[in-house]
Enzyme design. Structure first.
Site, PDB file in Angstrom:
ATOM      1  CE1 TYR A  40      -0.122  -8.077   0.418  1.00 37.22           C
ATOM      2  CE2 TYR A  40       1.205  -7.980  -1.583  1.00 37.22           C
ATOM      3  CZ  TYR A  40       0.774  -8.661  -0.461  1.00 37.22           C
ATOM      4  OH  TYR A  40       1.234  -9.932  -0.212  1.00 37.22           O
ATOM      5  NE  ARG A  45       4.840  -7.108  -1.702  1.00 34.09           N
ATOM      6  CZ  ARG A  45       4.586  -7.647  -0.521  1.00 34.09           C
ATOM      7  NH1 ARG A  45       4.308  -6.892   0.511  1.00 34.09           N
ATOM      8  NH2 ARG A  45       4.614  -8.950  -0.381  1.00 34.09           N
ATOM      9  CB  ALA A  68       7.066 -13.222   3.551  1.00 36.83           C
ATOM     10  NE  ARG A  75       1.092 -15.126  -0.406  1.00 39.71           N
ATOM     11  CZ  ARG A  75       2.292 -14.531  -0.427  1.00 39.71           C
ATOM     12  NH1 ARG A  75       2.757 -13.929   0.643  1.00 39.71           N
ATOM     13  NH2 ARG A  75       3.010 -14.515  -1.524  1.00 39.71           N
ATOM     14  N   PRO A 125       9.143  -7.453   5.664  1.00 35.68           N
ATOM     15  CG  PRO A 125       9.674  -9.619   5.008  1.00 35.68           C
ATOM     16  CD  PRO A 125       9.304  -8.816   6.213  1.00 35.68           C
ATOM     17  CG  ASN A 126       9.257  -7.780  -0.098  1.00 36.11           C
ATOM     18  OD1 ASN A 126      10.204  -7.308  -0.733  1.00 36.11           O
ATOM     19  ND2 ASN A 126       9.221  -9.041   0.286  1.00 36.11           N
ATOM     20  CG  HIS A 145      -1.668 -10.283   7.716  1.00 39.14           C
ATOM     21  ND1 HIS A 145      -0.316 -10.390   7.482  1.00 39.14           N
ATOM     22  CD2 HIS A 145      -1.927 -11.051   8.814  1.00 39.14           C
ATOM     23  CE1 HIS A 145       0.215 -11.189   8.381  1.00 39.14           C
ATOM     24  NE2 HIS A 145      -0.728 -11.602   9.204  1.00 39.14           N
ATOM     25  CG  LEU A 146      -1.634  -4.109   3.966  1.00 39.42           C
ATOM     26  CD1 LEU A 146      -0.271  -4.171   3.315  1.00 39.42           C
ATOM     27  CD2 LEU A 146      -2.210  -2.719   3.866  1.00 39.42           C
ATOM     28  CB  SER A 147      -3.922  -9.537   1.438  1.00 38.73           C
ATOM     29  OG  SER A 147      -2.899 -10.293   2.079  1.00 38.73           O
ATOM     30  CG  ASP A 195      11.430 -19.051  19.595  1.00 43.61           C
ATOM     31  OD1 ASP A 195      10.320 -19.566  19.802  1.00 43.61           O
ATOM     32  OD2 ASP A 195      12.404 -19.696  19.163  1.00 43.61           O
ATOM     33  CG  HIS A 209       2.996 -16.726   5.860  1.00 43.30           C
ATOM     34  ND1 HIS A 209       1.702 -16.604   6.323  1.00 43.30           N
ATOM     35  CD2 HIS A 209       3.189 -15.684   5.001  1.00 43.30           C
ATOM     36  CE1 HIS A 209       1.149 -15.534   5.759  1.00 43.30           C
ATOM     37  NE2 HIS A 209       2.017 -14.961   4.949  1.00 43.30           N
ATOM     38  NE  ARG A 217      -2.473 -13.183  -0.857  1.00 48.89           N
ATOM     39  CZ  ARG A 217      -1.335 -12.479  -0.836  1.00 48.89           C
ATOM     40  NH1 ARG A 217      -1.063 -11.719   0.210  1.00 48.89           N
ATOM     41  NH2 ARG A 217      -0.503 -12.534  -1.849  1.00 48.89           N
ATOM     42  CD  GLU A 275      -0.631 -12.524  12.508  1.00 54.82           C
ATOM     43  OE1 GLU A 275      -0.280 -13.140  13.543  1.00 54.82           O
ATOM     44  OE2 GLU A 275      -0.811 -13.086  11.413  1.00 54.82           O
ATOM     45  CG  ASN A 287       1.806  -6.703   7.798  1.00 58.19           C
ATOM     46  OD1 ASN A 287       2.141  -7.876   7.640  1.00 58.19           O
ATOM     47  ND2 ASN A 287       1.206  -5.995   6.855  1.00 58.19           N
TER      48      ASN A 287
HETATM   49  C1  DQA Z   1       0.950  -9.499   4.127  1.00 56.33           C
HETATM   50  C2  DQA Z   1       0.580 -10.910   3.687  1.00 56.33           C
HETATM   51  C3  DQA Z   1       1.822 -11.781   3.559  1.00 56.33           C
HETATM   52  O1  DQA Z   1       1.466 -13.091   3.130  1.00 56.33           O
HETATM   53  C4  DQA Z   1       2.765 -11.187   2.542  1.00 56.33           C
HETATM   54  O2  DQA Z   1       3.969 -11.949   2.483  1.00 56.33           O
HETATM   55  C5  DQA Z   1       3.044  -9.760   2.755  1.00 56.33           C
HETATM   56  C6  DQA Z   1       1.984  -8.868   3.223  1.00 56.33           C
HETATM   57  C7  DQA Z   1      -0.277  -8.543   4.143  1.00 56.33           C
HETATM   58  O3  DQA Z   1      -0.178  -7.507   4.773  1.00 56.33           O
HETATM   59  O4  DQA Z   1      -1.293  -8.837   3.499  1.00 56.33           O
HETATM   60  O5  DQA Z   1       4.145  -9.284   2.462  1.00 56.33           O
HETATM   61  O6  DQA Z   1       1.453  -9.553   5.466  1.00 56.33           O
END
Ligand code: DQA
Length: 147
Positions: A22, A17, A76, A110, A9-10, A99-101, A86, A79, A106, A97, A73
């Site tokens: 990010y 964003r 959210a 997170r 998501p997002n 993650h950009l950040s 599952d 977490h 954080r 896995e 990725n």
């Molecule tokens: C994220 C980190 C997550 O905590 C966050 O909810 C995201 C992006 C990242 O790529 O850094 O939406 O997965």
């Protein structure tokens, strides 16, 4: 080699964003670079993004028939989502896995991933470049496994 990239998501809002967290690359920019590198590595790529947890679960389930490995990725959902955990346990496909950040630097909520212990490894904190690093690592892992 067939690879799937799942974005949660997002991530469709990347570029606009929270650019201080990010970066300014859009998800399309990252997809372009990853597709280019996958082609060089001789891998087929299926790229997906969804804002919906149920859809994410279905995409994970669908990997059983379609993918040798994945970059994930889950944003959210990383977490919180035992449903995605599952599904990953059920399909048992090697994934990295991403993650950009750097989620470990954080907010406390997170810093925990409910997926990471199932992953081959985790790449976090390198922005869009992390997808390329994860791709390289996953391809090497799959090749080494194949012998
Ligand atoms: C994220 C980190 C997550 O905590 C966050 O909810 C995201 C992006 C990242 O790529 O850094 O939406 O997965």
């Amino acid at each position: 080699m067939r690879l799937t990239v799942l974005n949660g998501p997002n991530l469709n809002l990347l570029g606009q964003r929270e650019p201080e967290v990010y970066g300014t690359a859009t998800l399309g920019d990252i997809e372009y670079l990853v597709r280019e590198r996958a082609r060089e590595l001789g891998a087929e790529l299926d790229w997906q993004q969804t804002n919906d947890e149920g859809r994410f679960v279905e995409l994970v389930q669908g990997m059983a028939a379609r993918a040798d490995g994945a970059l994930i990725n889950a944003a959210a959902f990383t977490h919180t989502s035992l449903a995605i955990r599952d599904a990953l346990l059920a399909v048992d496909i090697p994934f990295v896995e991403v993650h950009l950040s750097n989620i470990f630097a954080r907010e406390p909520e997170r810093r925990r991933s409910v997926l990471a212990d199932l992953a081959v490894g985790v790449v976090a904190g390198f922005g869009g470049t992390g997808y390329l690093l994860a791709l390289e690592a996953l391809v090497r892992h799959l090749k080494a496994r194949a012998g």
